[in-house]
Design a protein around this motif. Sequence first.
Motif, PDB file in Angstrom:
ATOM      1  N   THR A  55       0.857  -1.180   0.000  1.00 34.80           N
ATOM      2  CA  THR A  55       0.000   0.000   0.000  1.00 34.80           C
ATOM      3  C   THR A  55       0.896   1.233   0.000  1.00 34.80           C
ATOM      4  OG1 THR A  55      -1.806  -1.108   1.178  1.00 34.80           O
ATOM      5  CG2 THR A  55      -1.753   1.298   1.281  1.00 34.80           C
ATOM      6  N   VAL A  56       0.644   2.147  -0.934  1.00 38.84           N
ATOM      7  CA  VAL A  56       1.404   3.393  -1.033  1.00 38.84           C
ATOM      8  C   VAL A  56       0.446   4.548  -0.773  1.00 38.84           C
ATOM      9  CG1 VAL A  56       2.853   4.864  -2.482  1.00 38.84           C
ATOM     10  CG2 VAL A  56       2.943   2.366  -2.757  1.00 38.84           C
ATOM     11  N   ALA A  57       0.739   5.359   0.235  1.00 37.52           N
ATOM     12  CA  ALA A  57      -0.100   6.516   0.561  1.00 37.52           C
ATOM     13  C   ALA A  57       0.672   7.793   0.301  1.00 37.52           C
ATOM     14  CB  ALA A  57      -0.548   6.463   2.018  1.00 37.52           C
ATOM     15  N   LEU A  58      -0.015   8.764  -0.318  1.00 38.01           N
ATOM     16  CA  LEU A  58       0.548  10.090  -0.486  1.00 38.01           C
ATOM     17  C   LEU A  58       0.026  10.981   0.640  1.00 38.01           C
ATOM     18  CD1 LEU A  58       0.891   8.671  -3.321  1.00 38.01           C
ATOM     19  CD2 LEU A  58       0.911  10.968  -4.281  1.00 38.01           C
ATOM     20  N   PRO A  69      11.729   4.828 -12.928  1.00 36.11           N
ATOM     21  CA  PRO A  69      12.244   3.471 -12.683  1.00 36.11           C
ATOM     22  C   PRO A  69      12.869   3.314 -11.305  1.00 36.11           C
ATOM     23  CG  PRO A  69      12.866   4.217 -14.879  1.00 36.11           C
ATOM     24  CD  PRO A  69      12.293   5.409 -14.168  1.00 36.11           C
ATOM     25  N   GLN A  70      13.520   4.358 -10.794  1.00 30.91           N
ATOM     26  CA  GLN A  70      14.070   4.286  -9.438  1.00 30.91           C
ATOM     27  C   GLN A  70      12.958   4.126  -8.415  1.00 30.91           C
ATOM     28  OE1 GLN A  70      17.241   6.952  -8.145  1.00 30.91           O
ATOM     29  NE2 GLN A  70      17.489   7.641 -10.260  1.00 30.91           N
ATOM     30  N   MET A  71      11.877   4.887  -8.599  1.00 33.17           N
ATOM     31  CA  MET A  71      10.749   4.806  -7.682  1.00 33.17           C
ATOM     32  C   MET A  71      10.147   3.392  -7.691  1.00 33.17           C
ATOM     33  SD  MET A  71       8.865   6.557  -5.581  1.00 33.17           S
ATOM     34  CE  MET A  71       7.216   6.717  -4.902  1.00 33.17           C
ATOM     35  N   ILE A  72       9.939   2.846  -8.877  1.00 33.87           N
ATOM     36  CA  ILE A  72       9.360   1.507  -8.986  1.00 33.87           C
ATOM     37  C   ILE A  72      10.289   0.478  -8.356  1.00 33.87           C
ATOM     38  CG2 ILE A  72       8.714  -0.300 -10.631  1.00 33.87           C
ATOM     39  CD1 ILE A  72       7.669   1.932 -12.464  1.00 33.87           C
ATOM     40  N   LEU A 124       9.934   0.490  -4.566  1.00 38.12           N
ATOM     41  CA  LEU A 124       8.696  -0.151  -4.133  1.00 38.12           C
ATOM     42  C   LEU A 124       8.777  -1.663  -4.272  1.00 38.12           C
ATOM     43  CD1 LEU A 124       6.007   2.280  -5.626  1.00 38.12           C
ATOM     44  CD2 LEU A 124       7.054   2.300  -3.351  1.00 38.12           C
ATOM     45  N   GLU A 125       9.351  -2.134  -5.360  1.00 42.55           N
ATOM     46  CA  GLU A 125       9.465  -3.581  -5.547  1.00 42.55           C
ATOM     47  C   GLU A 125      10.371  -4.206  -4.497  1.00 42.55           C
ATOM     48  OE1 GLU A 125       8.707  -4.048 -10.363  1.00 42.55           O
ATOM     49  OE2 GLU A 125      10.744  -3.658  -9.633  1.00 42.55           O
ATOM     50  N   GLN A 126      11.428  -3.507  -4.128  1.00 43.65           N
ATOM     51  CA  GLN A 126      12.340  -4.020  -3.110  1.00 43.65           C
ATOM     52  C   GLN A 126      11.669  -4.093  -1.740  1.00 43.65           C
ATOM     53  OE1 GLN A 126      16.256  -2.221  -3.031  1.00 43.65           O
ATOM     54  NE2 GLN A 126      16.270  -2.025  -5.252  1.00 43.65           N
ATOM     55  N   VAL A 127      10.752  -3.151  -1.477  1.00 41.95           N
ATOM     56  CA  VAL A 127      10.025  -3.189  -0.207  1.00 41.95           C
ATOM     57  C   VAL A 127       9.258  -4.497  -0.076  1.00 41.95           C
ATOM     58  CG1 VAL A 127       8.097  -2.163   1.062  1.00 41.95           C
ATOM     59  CG2 VAL A 127       9.851  -0.692   0.077  1.00 41.95           C
ATOM     60  N   VAL A 128       8.583  -4.902  -1.147  1.00 42.60           N
ATOM     61  CA  VAL A 128       7.767  -6.114  -1.113  1.00 42.60           C
ATOM     62  C   VAL A 128       8.629  -7.367  -1.147  1.00 42.60           C
ATOM     63  CG1 VAL A 128       5.968  -7.426  -2.309  1.00 42.60           C
ATOM     64  CG2 VAL A 128       5.818  -4.941  -2.165  1.00 42.60           C
TER      65      VAL A 128
END
Length: 418
Positions: A102-105, A391-394, A397-401
């Motif tokens: 889950t990503v919240a702004l 791509p850095q942002m993605i 996020l992928e590394q978090v999961v």
Amino acid sequence: MRILLLNQCFHPDVVSTAQHLTDLALGLASKGHKVTVLASRRGYDDPARRFSARETWRGIDIIRIPSLGFGKAGKWWRCLDFATYLLICFVRLMFLPRHDLTVALTSPPLISFFGALFVKLRGGRFCFWVMDLNPDEGIELGWVRENSPIARLLQTFLKYSLRCSDRVIALDRFMRDRIISKGTPAERVTVLPPWSHDEEIRYDEAGRKAFRDVHGLTEKFVVMYSGNHSACHPLDALLAAAGRLNREEKIIFCFVGGGSEFQKVKDFARDNALTNVLCLPYQARDDLSGSLSAADLHVVVMGDRFRGLVHPCKIYNIVAIGAPFLYIGPEESHVSDLMQRHSHGLNVRSARHGAVEEVVAHIQAAAAAGPFRTIPSQELASHFSYHALLPQMISVLEQVVENTAPLPARTAVQRARP
């Protein structure tokens, strides 16, 4: 993986957070992730505008929440809008299944608290993408009294969001430092500035001419403030300069966008009988290159007390256009960082708040030099490009999961800072 994105604004809204979240959602979907967005049915700047309650758009499942539509006429009406949206959003969240991430702004303020609570109840990982820092911003604006019970409660909500975050995304080093000061471990904070929309934003000679023709600016020197008109970005010095230059027929001040302070700009121009001020609404994304290219001098403003609470996102599109700009704000800020590191790639003038005569002098000097000729710094623009930063942002996020070794904050900072 299944990803849930929480923010009040999303496509087809045109405010900055809507555009950046839309870019992120499309980027995630293109990599095969199943993306759900929980947003508002009402337009952010125009609450009379209504969007579909449910739709699938380019593979993204969009759920839109109803709320009251009082708009930004007053802070209490605005708070009531936020409160109803948050309440209905929380109820809707309770009917959603577990997501891997889950990503919240941060629109409306503290929606991150409900995102963190949802993850605590349902499971998964949580990322907090801090676009602005509340309630600190509200305290500086005078909306909430520091150390009052409501301020302490809101700080508790914010710290809960930060504590529950597997990753916090800050937009600059000043924001990072404020987040760390609230007890967040430095290794969990990644600095990534928001990207320019360089897929669509570039210097557009034809668009410049068309915009200037339509709005009667053909032979004018156009000073432009484009974007969100917020009390965090006080326009007093710029408006005072417009008043001083009202008799110089060549110079026009163009305010494009919306926000809580937009009406004040209109009122100031009317009350002072200014004929050199033009106010226009947010431009559609397809028209943004033309409107930004139409300016001969852009203006970027940062309130003295809001360093690290908000971020001057508009600067990246200005850099992509290659336009000169006037910075009005504190001596030390993210903008001044860029000015120091890239003085060879930026055509910039600067002044402090209250220095009206200096602002006037800068505008007159720029006007005397004539219409700008775009000299975009490809090297500088590439560092803040959609292709570089999304791509850095993605990846973060992928590394978090994936629960791999997290990307160190200093690495992200170095990548974001050439």
